[in-house]
Design a protein around this motif. Structure first.
Motif, PDB file in Angstrom:
ATOM      1  N   PRO A 262     131.569   8.207  64.936  1.00 24.78           N
ATOM      2  CA  PRO A 262     130.461   8.919  65.614  1.00 24.78           C
ATOM      3  C   PRO A 262     130.771   9.286  67.064  1.00 24.78           C
ATOM      4  N   THR A 263     131.426   8.372  67.808  1.00 23.46           N
ATOM      5  CA  THR A 263     131.737   8.692  69.201  1.00 23.46           C
ATOM      6  C   THR A 263     132.766   9.818  69.292  1.00 23.46           C
ATOM      7  N   THR A 264     133.722   9.831  68.372  1.00 27.18           N
ATOM      8  CA  THR A 264     134.707  10.916  68.366  1.00 27.18           C
ATOM      9  C   THR A 264     134.042  12.265  68.088  1.00 27.18           C
ATOM     10  N   LEU A 265     133.117  12.296  67.157  1.00 29.83           N
ATOM     11  CA  LEU A 265     132.406  13.541  66.857  1.00 29.83           C
ATOM     12  C   LEU A 265     131.569  14.003  68.041  1.00 29.83           C
ATOM     13  N   LEU A 266     130.979  13.050  68.775  1.00 26.05           N
ATOM     14  CA  LEU A 266     130.220  13.423  69.977  1.00 26.05           C
ATOM     15  C   LEU A 266     131.133  14.020  71.046  1.00 26.05           C
ATOM     16  N   ILE A 267     132.318  13.458  71.198  1.00 28.25           N
ATOM     17  CA  ILE A 267     133.271  13.999  72.168  1.00 28.25           C
ATOM     18  C   ILE A 267     133.651  15.429  71.793  1.00 28.25           C
ATOM     19  N   ILE A 268     133.952  15.645  70.517  1.00 24.80           N
ATOM     20  CA  ILE A 268     134.312  16.992  70.074  1.00 24.80           C
ATOM     21  C   ILE A 268     133.145  17.948  70.282  1.00 24.80           C
ATOM     22  N   PHE A 269     131.925  17.470  70.034  1.00 24.95           N
ATOM     23  CA  PHE A 269     130.740  18.298  70.237  1.00 24.95           C
ATOM     24  C   PHE A 269     130.576  18.695  71.707  1.00 24.95           C
TER      25      PHE A 269
END
Length: 396
Positions: A262-269
């Motif tokens: 989830p944190t990786t997806l937030l960074i990409i977002f």
């Protein structure tokens, strides 16, 4: 009919025999317990019958039996662990001990089939006064304790303990952290001259540490336990001491899917606004503001684990820099002015002039600066994120 009657008589006879045997066994057991309660001396250490070689549960430290110590064979069964409590990990365990007390030996008719006696809670006998030095024991309302005495005087004790222990966290991989618990055991009252602790280790039947099936699965799973003596086998004041280091490892997919993905997806977002057209102000604002806000809220209202804190700090800084990049672009765009000349021609020609004027305004120096900033961010931010993942994987 006669056969049925005979069968009923046989069943009744066998039932009466079993009841009689059970009643006789209870009577013998009660008599033995009554006798043992008169012999037991809770405040006095049991006498030693001899030195090593005559009993596996006795060891002599000197030539005279008056200075020998009783060996207490110890094992632990961990029933439940609550990791994230305000005072550390709450460990619910059963402390199992074995020793020999010759004062509790008894004779019984072999026909009674009494191989052991379970003492009631009201019967007090000598115990080695064991406590766990690496944690703070919690009072239990209904502590479970069971003491079994064999005819030879061999005592087996199992007692429930709830201990607050501070775990240590380490990780060979950011996605599979490990937690270790150090359980150190010693006697509070009896020094080395009276009591010596040893781990009960007779694999595969007896192991120093056992865990319940619930600890073999879930977010943190039991991995291994290393039992041994404390440094020098002493504590302050020459008390016998043994310890065990129990290691639990988090499931890779559980830790990765619950936290890092989830944190990786937030960074990409948070990087997406660099690829969006400048006129899409609302999606660009969401992409820059929402990830930073989420990470800030996590830091304010959540107590992350040590290996998670470093990752969250990195994510928070990266999303803040992404927000700062968007803020620079936004401030640059606010200063843009669109000036339309006075038109005196027909409507079609006016519309064409308005379109050309808007195009000219879009190509101002401030707006033209957006493209280099976003172009640099498209390369720089993903590169920093990849380097951060690599460093985190090797350092933590």
């Amino acid at each position: 009919m006669r056969l049925l009657l005979i069968l009923l008589l046989l069943v009744s006879f066998v039932s009466c025999q079993q009841k009689a045997v059970h009643a006789r066994r209870l009577g013998a057991s009660s008599q033995v317990i009554k006798t043992l309660s008169t012999r037991a001396s809770p405040d006095t250490r049991p006498p030693v019958r001899g030195c090593a070689g005559q009993s596996p549960f006795i060891i002599c430290l000197k030539d005279s039996a008056d200075h020998s110590s009783i060996v207490v064979l110890t094992s632990i069964f961990i029933n439940r662990i609550e990791w994230d409590t305000p005072k550390g990990a709450e460990v619910d365990l059963y402390l199992r001990q074995q020793w020999e007390d010759s004062r509790l030996s008894y004779d019984v008719d072999p026909r009674e089939d009494l191989d052991e006696i379970t003492l009631p809670d009201s019967t007090e006998i000598w115990v080695p006064d064991t406590f766990i030095t690496t944690g703070r024991e919690k009072e239990v309302d209904e502590s479970r304790r069971r003491i079994i005495v064999e005819p030879t005087g061999h005592v087996r004790s199992s007692e429930e303990r709830v201990v607050m222990i501070t775990p240590s966290t380490s990780s060979s991989s950011p996605f599979s952290p490990t937690r270790t618990l150090t359980i150190r055991i010693s006697s509070y009252k009896y020094p080395l001259e009276d009591v010596v602790y040893l781990w009960a280790n007779s694999p595969p039947l007896v192991s120093p540490v056992e865990v319940s099936s619930s600890l073999l699965e879930g977010p943190l799973q039991f991995e291994h336990a290393v039992a041994g003596d404390c440094v020098g086998n002493y504590t302050t004041g020459s008390y016998s001491c043994i310890d065990v280091v129990v290691t639990f490892k988090a499931s890779f997919w559980n830790s990765f899917g619950r936290f890092f993905l989830p944190t990786t997806l937030l960074i990409i977002f948070s990087f997406l606004h660099m690829w969006l057209h400048p006129s899409w102000s609302v999606p660009r604002s969401f992409s820059a503001v929402i990830p930073f806000t989420i990470f800030a809220l996590i830091f304010l209202f959540h107590s992350p684990k040590p290996h998670e804190s470093c990752w969250l700090i990195f994510c928070l800084l990266l999303t803040f820099l992404s927000l700062l990049e968007y803020f620079i672009i936004l401030c640059c765009g606010v200063r843009r002015e669109t000036r339309l000349p006075n038109y005196t021609e027909d409507a079609a020609h006016k519309a064409q002039q308005v379109t050309n004027a808007i195009g000219d305004a879009t190509n101002t120096s401030c707006t033209a600066a957006r493209s280099p900033v976003d172009s640099i961010g498209r390369v720089l931010f993903p590169l920093v994120f990849i380097i951060g993942i690599i460093l985190f994987a090797f350092l933590f």
